[in-house]
Design an enzyme around this catalytic site. Structure first.
Site, PDB file in Angstrom:
ATOM      1  N   ASP A 295     -53.050 -17.886  -2.992  1.00  0.00           N
ATOM      2  CA  ASP A 295     -53.301 -17.392  -1.635  1.00  0.00           C
ATOM      3  C   ASP A 295     -54.462 -18.095  -0.946  1.00  0.00           C
ATOM      4  O   ASP A 295     -55.071 -17.553  -0.019  1.00  0.00           O
ATOM      5  CB  ASP A 295     -53.578 -15.874  -1.652  1.00  0.00           C
ATOM      6  CG  ASP A 295     -52.379 -15.111  -2.181  1.00  0.00           C
ATOM      7  OD1 ASP A 295     -51.247 -15.540  -1.903  1.00  0.00           O
ATOM      8  OD2 ASP A 295     -52.579 -14.098  -2.876  1.00  0.00           O
ATOM      9  N   ARG A 296     -54.785 -19.271  -1.385  1.00  0.00           N
ATOM     10  CA  ARG A 296     -55.849 -20.025  -0.709  1.00  0.00           C
ATOM     11  C   ARG A 296     -55.256 -20.846   0.409  1.00  0.00           C
ATOM     12  O   ARG A 296     -54.226 -21.493   0.255  1.00  0.00           O
ATOM     13  CB  ARG A 296     -56.561 -20.947  -1.704  1.00  0.00           C
ATOM     14  CG  ARG A 296     -57.292 -20.202  -2.783  1.00  0.00           C
ATOM     15  CD  ARG A 296     -57.457 -21.031  -4.007  1.00  0.00           C
ATOM     16  NE  ARG A 296     -58.374 -22.131  -3.777  1.00  0.00           N
ATOM     17  CZ  ARG A 296     -58.521 -23.120  -4.644  1.00  0.00           C
ATOM     18  NH1 ARG A 296     -57.821 -23.143  -5.741  1.00  0.00           N
ATOM     19  NH2 ARG A 296     -59.360 -24.090  -4.396  1.00  0.00           N
TER      20      ARG A 296
END
Length: 624
Positions: A295-296
């Site tokens: 989720d970066r």
């Protein structure tokens, strides 16, 4: 090239910190198997645009062929890399082919040229009659020189079309010129189009007919999706291998090759044809699930991160053809998972990677650095120009120089793409092969390149030092060790007030952990450990004739303060997946054999200055 035995011994003698068995596999089968993304100070992935052009060409607009000296500040340190720039319909070729931000504006967003559907008649409508005529003369002159086997002496000849303000017209011209003259390349810079010889075209002509080379480069530039190009059938396996190697080395990011035998072949060696096709666009088929970014967000930018902005790098790596180590009969999947988890938790020895030293060469960069530190300037020049055991123009030129010290004659033999070698030779021709002349010759390189060789020597000694430290004391933190105080200091930039000497009481109380231990990278502003490791440093410096060295070379304006480097590092955000791949091998008479091989898809982050190949070495227990 013969195996670099000294290099193999050098790295195989370095120790490991974990005790698992490891496994074997193939790394970097293709450029897409080894993807690197920078991480900024906020921990975000930064997908940077391709590197800036190697040659800074800012000529005044005119319509005459000319020569421009390359800017050595921007040359790669990698030996043997091609310093020319090729642009094919706005798409980069192999790793050494780059396209700057100013050039991308000449390309449609989907990577295809706006002029793709135009014909070469566009040259007649977009260029005035005189410019068109001069362009044709320039092209003919290049071909005549090549056909007469005449080497292009000096810097690569160029022809400027001048500044063309309309972006659409520039895109059409790029494509039209490359379609009409595939033996030329076009470079866009600040609205100017510069035309140069395509050295890759010339190189391919040594392997296949000129007709095939002509059509192949037209095929590359057209970049039509789902299209294929097939070379003429060939019975010579070694020759086919050379063609495969050329195409994959130069354009591996863009295309892939496969061999197919003719179905109706006579007895003996079959005719086999090499087919080239464009790789499928990765954004269509690459699934996020293979390499989770956890989720970066990925930040897209035209510029690489500057010094101090880079926190580390994110790696997406595919290791193919996985096998057990020799004489290991354990379950392969268990071995792989054991290895990854072991390094994930315990870390790896933070060695400088083999690419820092010129892997696979007779003379390594650290040997040149040692000569510079000892102010042996003539010896350093000779080491730099030492030939490999290969019979090609570059090594024939180097061999001639070492035999004759004739810089002018060597220049006539040295291919023009060897920019560093030619710069050094031009200076030697001017100043002579004396000590002072060689000093002047080294100034033909930028400061960053001169000091690179000195850093390579310091890196080699650090690798040996950490191996000695771990072999002597293991994972215990002992009296006299150096440790880093504080967690917020970037690797290799520890100030002296952050480095602490471990006392006897601190050793007894187990005050510090092994991941806090650092070792000095040689320089004039560092302290050494106060134990057997410190003694080892002094013995090594004495062995190499540097016992009085201050790590300053005033004649070359080199000052090396030194720094500290953590002996162990851990990968972060590790994720991995095992995948079976089915390789269908086309055999005689159209039969197929389907073989399944195991591949590892692994993703991790490393701090700045850490090497992914070193981390993989610890995981696999295998020297590359």
């Amino acid at each position: 090239m013969e195996e670099d035995t000294d290099f193999r011994i050098r790295f195989s003698s370095l120790c490991f910190v974990t005790d698992h068995v490891g496994f074997c596999g193939t790394i970097k089968s293709s450029p897409s198997d080894f993807v690197v993304i920078e991480i900024d100070e906020q921990g975000q992935l930064v997908n940077t645009a391709p590197s800036k052009l190697i040659s800074k060409i800012l000529p005044e607009p005119n319509n005459f062929a000319k020569k421009t000296k390359l800017d050595l500040q921007n040359l790669s340190f990698e030996e043997g890399s091609n310093q020319e720039v090729s642009i094919f319909a706005g798409c980069s070729g192999a790793d050494q082919y780059h396209q700057s931000g100013s050039e991308r504006e000449d390309t449609i967003s989907d990577g295809t040229s706006k002029g793709e559907e135009q014909t070469v008649d566009d040259l007649g409508t977009l260029l005035d009659e005189k410019t068109n005529e001069l362009l044709n003369h320039f092209a003919c002159d290049i071909k005549e020189k090549w056909n007469s086997k005449t080497e292009l002496i000096g810097s690569s000849p160029e022809f400027s079309l001048g500044r063309i303000l309309d972006k659409n017209q520039r895109a059409i011209l790029h494509s039209a010129i490359r379609q009409k003259f595939p033996f030329l390349i076009t470079v866009g810079k600040n609205s100017e189009i510069v035309v140069k010889p395509n050295l890759e075209y010339k190189e391919l002509c040594h392997l296949v007919s000129e007709e095939e080379a002509f059509e192949f480069f037209k095929y590359l530039d057209a970049k039509k999706e789902n299209s294929k190009f097939t070379f003429k059938p060939d019975t010579n396996k070694d020759h086919r291998k050379a063609v495969h190697h050329f195409v994959n080395k130069k354009f591996g990011n863009l295309v892939e090759t496969k061999s197919f035998p003719e179905l109706n072949y006579s007895a003996g060696n079959p005719n086999v044809a090499i087919t080239v096709r464009f790789r499928e666009k990765t954004h269509k088929h690459r699934k996020r699930s293979l390499f989770e970014y956890q989720d970066r967000k990925v930040i897209y930018t035209d510029d690489s991160l500057r010094l101090g902005q880079l926190k580390g790098n994110h790696f997406d790596i595919v290791i193919r053809n996985l096998k057990n180590q020799i004489n290991d009969s354990a379950n392969l999947k268990d071995r792989i998972l054991e290895a990854i988890e072991n390094v994930k938790n315990k870390g790896f020895v933070n060695y400088y990677g083999p690419q820092r030293f010129g892997m696979g060469r007779k003379v390594h960069t650290d040997q040149i650095g040692l000569a510079l530190l000892k102010s042996e300037m003539v010896e350093a020049v000779k080491l730099f120009l030492t030939p490999e055991d290969l019979d090609d123009p570059v090594n024939r030129a180097k061999k001639y120089f070492l035999q004759t010290e004739d810089a002018k004659g060597t220049l006539s033999l040295m291919p023009e793409f060897k920019v560093r070698e030619r710069a050094l030779l031009e200076s030697l021709h001017r100043f002579g092969m004396t000590e002072e002349g060689c000093i002047q010759a080294w100034f033909s390189f930028p400061h960053s390149m001169r000091i690179f060789y000195v850093h390579a020597y310091s890196s080699k000694i650090w690798n040996e030092a950490v191996s000695y430290r771990l072999g002597t004391y293991g994972s215990r933190v002992v009296e006299g060790d150096l440790v880093c105080l504080g967690e917020d200091v970037d690797d290799e930039h520890f100030p002296n007030n952050k480095v602490h000497l471990v006392t006897e009481e601190e050793e007894s109380a187990n005050t510090y952990a092994i991941h806090q231990v650092v070792l000095p990278v040689l320089g004039y502003n560092i302290q050494y450990p106060k134990n057997k490791v410190g003694q080892w440093y002094q013995e090594i410096l004495s062995r190499d004739g540097l016992q009085t060295c201050r790590f300053k070379v005033p004649t070359l304006k080199l000052n090396v303060p030194g720094c500290y480097r953590q002996i162990l590092k851990c990968p972060h955000n590790v994720s991995y997946q095992l995948k079976e791949e089915h390789d269908t091998d086309v055999k005689m008479e159209g039969s197929h054999i389907d073989e399944a091989t195991l591949s590892l898809l692994i993703s991790f982050d490393l701090d700045a200055s850490c090497y992914a190949t070193v981390c993989l070495r610890e995981i696999m227990k295998h020297d590359f």
